[in-house]
Design a protein around this motif. Structure first.
Motif, mmCIF file in Angstrom:
data_model
loop_
_atom_site.group_PDB
_atom_site.id
_atom_site.type_symbol
_atom_site.label_atom_id
_atom_site.label_comp_id
_atom_site.label_asym_id
_atom_site.label_seq_id
_atom_site.Cartn_x
_atom_site.Cartn_y
_atom_site.Cartn_z
ATOM 1 N N ARG A 1 38.284 41.366 40.092
ATOM 2 C CA ARG A 1 38.324 41.482 41.560
ATOM 3 C C ARG A 1 39.028 40.274 42.192
ATOM 4 O O ARG A 1 39.778 40.418 43.152
ATOM 5 C CB ARG A 1 36.912 41.624 42.122
ATOM 6 N N ALA A 2 38.787 39.095 41.647
ATOM 7 C CA ALA A 2 39.408 37.889 42.203
ATOM 8 C C ALA A 2 40.929 37.924 42.040
ATOM 9 O O ALA A 2 41.659 37.446 42.909
ATOM 10 C CB ALA A 2 38.843 36.638 41.526
ATOM 11 N N GLU A 3 41.386 38.476 40.948
ATOM 12 C CA GLU A 3 42.819 38.498 40.657
ATOM 13 C C GLU A 3 43.522 39.729 41.221
ATOM 14 O O GLU A 3 44.753 39.748 41.295
ATOM 15 C CB GLU A 3 43.031 38.412 39.141
ATOM 16 N N ARG A 4 42.740 40.736 41.594
ATOM 17 C CA ARG A 4 43.307 41.991 42.095
ATOM 18 C C ARG A 4 42.501 42.453 43.312
ATOM 19 O O ARG A 4 41.600 43.280 43.178
ATOM 20 C CB ARG A 4 43.267 43.053 41.005
ATOM 21 N N PRO A 5 42.824 41.932 44.481
ATOM 22 C CA PRO A 5 42.025 42.250 45.671
ATOM 23 C C PRO A 5 41.943 43.747 45.996
ATOM 24 O O PRO A 5 40.993 44.187 46.623
ATOM 25 C CB PRO A 5 42.745 41.491 46.792
ATOM 26 N N GLU A 6 42.913 44.531 45.545
ATOM 27 C CA GLU A 6 42.904 45.978 45.831
ATOM 28 C C GLU A 6 42.176 46.765 44.745
ATOM 29 O O GLU A 6 42.437 47.961 44.565
ATOM 30 C CB GLU A 6 44.340 46.518 45.946
ATOM 31 N N THR A 7 41.257 46.146 44.041
ATOM 32 C CA THR A 7 40.556 46.783 42.930
ATOM 33 C C THR A 7 39.838 48.050 43.375
ATOM 34 O O THR A 7 39.169 48.075 44.408
ATOM 35 C CB THR A 7 39.539 45.792 42.328
ATOM 36 N N ARG A 8 39.974 49.083 42.559
ATOM 37 C CA ARG A 8 39.280 50.356 42.792
ATOM 38 C C ARG A 8 38.083 50.446 41.856
ATOM 39 O O ARG A 8 38.039 49.772 40.827
ATOM 40 C CB ARG A 8 40.228 51.530 42.516
ATOM 41 N N ASP A 9 37.144 51.298 42.200
ATOM 42 C CA ASP A 9 35.963 51.486 41.351
ATOM 43 C C ASP A 9 36.358 51.943 39.947
ATOM 44 O O ASP A 9 35.746 51.528 38.963
ATOM 45 C CB ASP A 9 35.005 52.500 41.975
ATOM 46 N N ALA A 10 37.378 52.785 39.847
ATOM 47 C CA ALA A 10 37.831 53.271 38.537
ATOM 48 C C ALA A 10 38.317 52.114 37.665
ATOM 49 O O ALA A 10 38.094 52.099 36.448
ATOM 50 C CB ALA A 10 38.933 54.307 38.705
ATOM 51 N N ASP A 11 38.964 51.135 38.287
ATOM 52 C CA ASP A 11 39.422 49.969 37.537
ATOM 53 C C ASP A 11 38.225 49.190 36.987
ATOM 54 O O ASP A 11 38.251 48.715 35.852
ATOM 55 C CB ASP A 11 40.257 49.037 38.417
ATOM 56 N N LEU A 12 37.199 49.047 37.791
ATOM 57 C CA LEU A 12 36.013 48.300 37.367
ATOM 58 C C LEU A 12 35.264 49.031 36.254
ATOM 59 O O LEU A 12 34.654 48.394 35.390
ATOM 60 C CB LEU A 12 35.100 48.023 38.544
ATOM 61 N N THR A 13 35.337 50.351 36.261
ATOM 62 C CA THR A 13 34.722 51.127 35.181
ATOM 63 C C THR A 13 35.399 50.813 33.851
ATOM 64 O O THR A 13 34.737 50.635 32.828
ATOM 65 C CB THR A 13 34.808 52.638 35.488
ATOM 66 N N VAL A 14 36.712 50.710 33.858
ATOM 67 C CA VAL A 14 37.456 50.369 32.643
ATOM 68 C C VAL A 14 37.086 48.959 32.180
ATOM 69 O O VAL A 14 36.907 48.707 30.986
ATOM 70 C CB VAL A 14 38.979 50.504 32.876
#
Length: 192
Positions: free
Chosen positions: A72-85
């Motif tokens: 999240r710190a490196e990618r402010p546009e993070t989506r929930d799907a990204d966090l799942t991965v």
């Protein structure tokens, strides 16, 4: 055939990387992991400076939280799907060892040789894992290059050499294409 341990050469010839997402329990127990790490440290090391070290990740939830914060710190546009991965990455395989390249800046040994030694230590770790009847997968990806993740596990100038996931293959391991020796092996001077 995967994991033919009938002879040392057979073991080397049949070692395959396992996809970390397909490595399941059982993984190496504490004694086996200690043996794997001891063997990993028996690597070429010019100057006997141990320019590497290993961090065993015991708390996968805390590690997943660390990866999530870093992502999240490196990618402010993070989506929930990204966090799942990211969450899935943290929970692959029963055992996770992070290999750290730990160069000794005050050493006369060239940095390149120290980095090569760290890679050799990772390979020894995978060979030892295979020799004990398990499989391992060596991944890098964004987290290996994240200063946030690195700083939680070590300090600069250390770098993450890789995430080494260890366990039992849930599926048969397949052979991957290997380079054609004629394309990558040369003799000098060339025979005429």
């Amino acid at each position: 055939m995967f994991n033919d341990r009938s002879t040392p050469l057979a073991a080397l010839a049949t070692r395959r990387s396992g996809k970390p997402r397909d490595l399941v329990a059982p993984g190496p127990d504490a004694d086996q992991l200690r043996q794997i790490l001891d063997i990993a440290m028996r690597t070429p090391d010019h100057g006997k400076i141990a320019p590497w070290r290993f961090v065993v990740i015991d708390d996968r939830e805390a590690f997943a939280a660390l990866l999530g914060r870093a992502f999240r710190a490196e990618r402010p546009e993070t989506r929930d799907a990204d966090l799942t991965v990211v969450e899935q990455f943290a929970h692959q395989a029963p055992v996770l060892v992070v290999a750290m390249s730990s160069p000794k800046k005050d050493s006369p040994i060239p940095l390149w040789e120290q980095e090569l030694s760290a890679g050799a230590a990772c390979m020894n770790l995978l060979h030892a894992t295979h020799a004990l009847g398990f499989a391992g997968g060596w991944l890098t990806g964004w987290a290996a290059y994240s200063d946030v993740v690195r700083d939680a596990l070590g300090t600069a100038p250390e770098r993450i050499a890789g995430f080494l996931f260890l366990g039992t293959p849930a599926n048969a391991l397949s052979e991957r294409p290997r380079p054609d020796p004629a394309q990558i092996v040369a003799h000098w001077p060339e025979s005429r």
